[in-house]
Design an enzyme around this catalytic site. Structure first.
Site, mmCIF file in Angstrom:
data_model
loop_
_atom_site.group_PDB
_atom_site.id
_atom_site.type_symbol
_atom_site.label_atom_id
_atom_site.label_comp_id
_atom_site.label_asym_id
_atom_site.label_seq_id
_atom_site.Cartn_x
_atom_site.Cartn_y
_atom_site.Cartn_z
ATOM 1 N N TYR A 41 38.305 68.300 -94.945
ATOM 2 C CA TYR A 41 37.015 67.438 -94.372
ATOM 3 C C TYR A 41 36.053 68.244 -95.727
ATOM 4 O O TYR A 41 35.716 67.429 -96.877
ATOM 5 C CB TYR A 41 35.813 67.892 -93.321
ATOM 6 C CG TYR A 41 34.582 67.616 -93.376
ATOM 7 C CD1 TYR A 41 34.649 66.751 -92.637
ATOM 8 C CD2 TYR A 41 33.781 68.370 -93.111
ATOM 9 C CE1 TYR A 41 33.086 66.664 -92.466
ATOM 10 C CE2 TYR A 41 32.355 68.484 -93.598
ATOM 11 C CZ TYR A 41 31.724 67.226 -92.822
ATOM 12 O OH TYR A 41 30.609 66.320 -92.476
ATOM 13 N N ALA A 52 29.720 57.367 -91.625
ATOM 14 C CA ALA A 52 31.015 56.907 -91.065
ATOM 15 C C ALA A 52 31.468 57.896 -92.060
ATOM 16 O O ALA A 52 32.353 58.985 -92.652
ATOM 17 C CB ALA A 52 31.708 55.791 -91.453
HETATM 18 N N1 LIG Z 1 26.436 66.792 -87.870
HETATM 19 C C1 LIG Z 1 26.132 67.393 -88.780
HETATM 20 O O1 LIG Z 1 26.516 68.750 -87.808
HETATM 21 C C2 LIG Z 1 26.871 67.330 -90.073
HETATM 22 C C3 LIG Z 1 26.766 68.678 -91.071
HETATM 23 C C4 LIG Z 1 26.264 67.849 -91.823
HETATM 24 C C5 LIG Z 1 26.934 66.305 -93.087
HETATM 25 N N2 LIG Z 1 27.403 65.954 -91.982
HETATM 26 C C6 LIG Z 1 27.627 64.268 -92.379
HETATM 27 O O2 LIG Z 1 26.386 62.933 -91.735
HETATM 28 C C7 LIG Z 1 27.528 61.749 -91.510
HETATM 29 C C8 LIG Z 1 26.936 61.592 -89.884
HETATM 30 O O3 LIG Z 1 27.343 62.803 -88.987
HETATM 31 P P1 LIG Z 1 26.960 62.201 -87.917
HETATM 32 O O4 LIG Z 1 27.005 63.393 -87.500
HETATM 33 O O5 LIG Z 1 26.283 61.510 -87.524
HETATM 34 O O6 LIG Z 1 28.914 61.700 -87.433
HETATM 35 P P2 LIG Z 1 29.047 60.911 -86.587
HETATM 36 O O7 LIG Z 1 30.033 61.389 -85.734
HETATM 37 O O8 LIG Z 1 27.454 60.894 -84.979
HETATM 38 O O9 LIG Z 1 28.374 58.814 -86.628
HETATM 39 C C9 LIG Z 1 29.299 59.439 -87.710
HETATM 40 C C10 LIG Z 1 29.751 57.373 -87.109
HETATM 41 O O10 LIG Z 1 30.500 56.924 -87.813
HETATM 42 C C11 LIG Z 1 30.993 55.918 -87.260
HETATM 43 N N3 LIG Z 1 32.605 55.909 -87.955
HETATM 44 C C12 LIG Z 1 33.256 57.105 -88.158
HETATM 45 N N4 LIG Z 1 34.920 55.748 -89.172
HETATM 46 C C13 LIG Z 1 34.259 54.872 -88.752
HETATM 47 C C14 LIG Z 1 35.197 54.091 -89.734
HETATM 48 N N5 LIG Z 1 36.306 54.017 -89.999
HETATM 49 N N6 LIG Z 1 34.367 52.713 -89.189
HETATM 50 C C15 LIG Z 1 33.559 52.380 -88.633
HETATM 51 N N7 LIG Z 1 32.912 53.789 -88.205
HETATM 52 C C16 LIG Z 1 33.304 55.135 -88.080
HETATM 53 C C17 LIG Z 1 31.428 56.157 -86.478
HETATM 54 O O11 LIG Z 1 31.221 55.634 -84.956
HETATM 55 C C18 LIG Z 1 30.004 56.779 -85.768
HETATM 56 O O12 LIG Z 1 29.230 56.171 -84.941
HETATM 57 C C19 LIG Z 1 29.117 61.578 -91.236
HETATM 58 O O13 LIG Z 1 29.564 61.687 -93.043
HETATM 59 C C20 LIG Z 1 29.226 63.513 -91.000
HETATM 60 O O14 LIG Z 1 30.323 63.682 -91.643
HETATM 61 C C21 LIG Z 1 27.773 65.847 -90.577
#
Ligand SMILES: NC(=O)c1ccc[n+]([C@@H]2O[C@H](COP(=O)([O-])OP(=O)(O)OC[C@H]3O[C@@H](n4cnc5c(N)ncnc54)[C@H](O)[C@@H]3O)[C@@H](O)[C@H]2O)c1
Length: 304
Positions: free
Chosen positions: A139, A71
């Site tokens: 971030y 999340a």
């Molecule tokens: N997508 C990328 O390019 C990328 C790259 C590096 C790291 N990440 C990290 O990987 C993780 C997942 O990324 P993603 O792209 O799947 O993100 P995403 O936004 O698609 O998914 C995150 C999920 O977390 C949930 N969420 C956020 N805050 C919340 C809270 N307080 N309570 C309950 N649910 C909550 C959201 O509803 C969402 O469904 C994140 O931590 C992100 O920082 C992503």
């Protein structure tokens, strides 16, 4: 095993849920919303709530063997706008997860950090896990701080944290509403016949990894005895201009490209050194950029 995926209804989390189910695990998802692009899966125990709701978080953690924490409410582009909110919404809830884990005896936490944001402007390239941590966004600072807390709890309580630092994952189910994911964003713009905007001259090279490759490696590491930090990427740098070229080839559409100023929260050149993970899991036949873009394009066409 009983697995809790916090943020399991997001892009990466939804693919993680799939591989966990395929491998026979009992999956519980804690997320503030349901998946955007799929109906709820019948064999997943969904807990729709937010991390601020500690009693519901506690309930969701009962009986769990491994927690995956994905999340995040912020991305590099938004995090510097409200740094206090970034602490309140991402750092503090994670500390609650860690404290509850200790209370419940849950040792294994797999945390999704960021390979693009924690290192900052690369001093050496490709970037290995020992590269200095010099984030240029809130971030990245929050991600690095959470990593430090995971290690603190490891020392204090003998927990077994696994920290994944992904490069730039892309593929089906990646949203573009959070301004993360250039390939998905470009494909959607092309689909709706809009121009695409490139920050800089398009020669910025970054490391992209197809979602299935990321998930497979994450899964293997999570169920190993490995503790610590792992870069997960392709190990190759690809420029935005190369991506646009491949996208044009795949879609048969040449987009109008508008070049704009470079963003000050973004690391423009980065390639991850993936020697550490390769040493443990071996090398694997990574999905080509061509195939990954083609799969993503097919998915975008299937949902609209
Ligand atoms: N997508 C990328 O390019 C990328 C790259 C590096 C790291 N990440 C990290 O990987 C993780 C997942 O990324 P993603 O792209 O799947 O993100 P995403 O936004 O698609 O998914 C995150 C999920 O977390 C949930 N969420 C956020 N805050 C919340 C809270 N307080 N309570 C309950 N649910 C909550 C959201 O509803 C969402 O469904 C994140 O931590 C992100 O920082 C992503």
């Amino acid at each position: 095993m009983n697995i809790l995926v916090i943020g399991g209804n997001g892009f990466i989390g939804s693919h993680l849920v799939d591989i966990l189910l395929i491998n026979g695990h009992a999956v519980r998802v804690f997320d503030s919303v349901y998946e955007r692009y799929r109906k709820p899966l019948s064999n997943v125990d969904y807990r729709i709530s937010t991390l601020e709701n500690i009693p519901e978080l506690y309930e969701a953690m009962l009986g769990i063997d491994i927690i995956f924490h994905l999340a995040s409410t912020s991305v590099p582009s938004t995090s510097n706008i409200d740094t206090v909110s970034d602490i309140n919404k991402n750092l503090l809830p994670t500390l609650n997860i860690l404290n509850l884990s200790v209370k419940l005896g849950i040792e294994r936490i797999v945390y999704f950090s960021s390979g693009g944001a924690v290192y900052g402007i690369p001093v050496t390239t490709p970037i290995n896990e020992n590269h200095p941590i010099q984030p240029i966004s809130s971030y990245g600072i929050i991600k690095a701080t959470i990593e430090n807390y995971l290690f603190l709890y490891h020392r204090l309580y003998n927990t077994k944290p696994l920290i994944i630092r992904p490069s730039n994952p892309f593929g089906p189910r990646q949203g573009h509403y959070m301004a993360q994911g250039v390939i998905s964003t470009f494909l959607r713009k092309i689909k709706s016949r809009e121009h695409i905007t490139v920050f800089g001259d398009g020669n910025a090279t970054k490391d992209y990894i197809y979602i299935n490759d990321l998930i497979k490696q994450c899964y293997k590491l999570s169920f190993s005895d490995e503790v610590g930090v792992y870069n997960l990427g392709s190990g190759n740098g690809i420029s935005i201009n190369q991506i646009i070229k491949q996208i044009s080839k795949t879609t048969g559409i040449t987009p109008e490209v508008i070049y704009s100023d470079v963003k000050n929260f973004d690391v423009n050149h980065f390639v991850l050194d993936i020697t550490k993970v390769s040493g443990i899991l071996g090398t694997y036949p990574a999905t080509s950029l061509e195939k990954g873009i083609s799969e993503t394009w097919n998915w975008i066409n299937s949902i609209s």
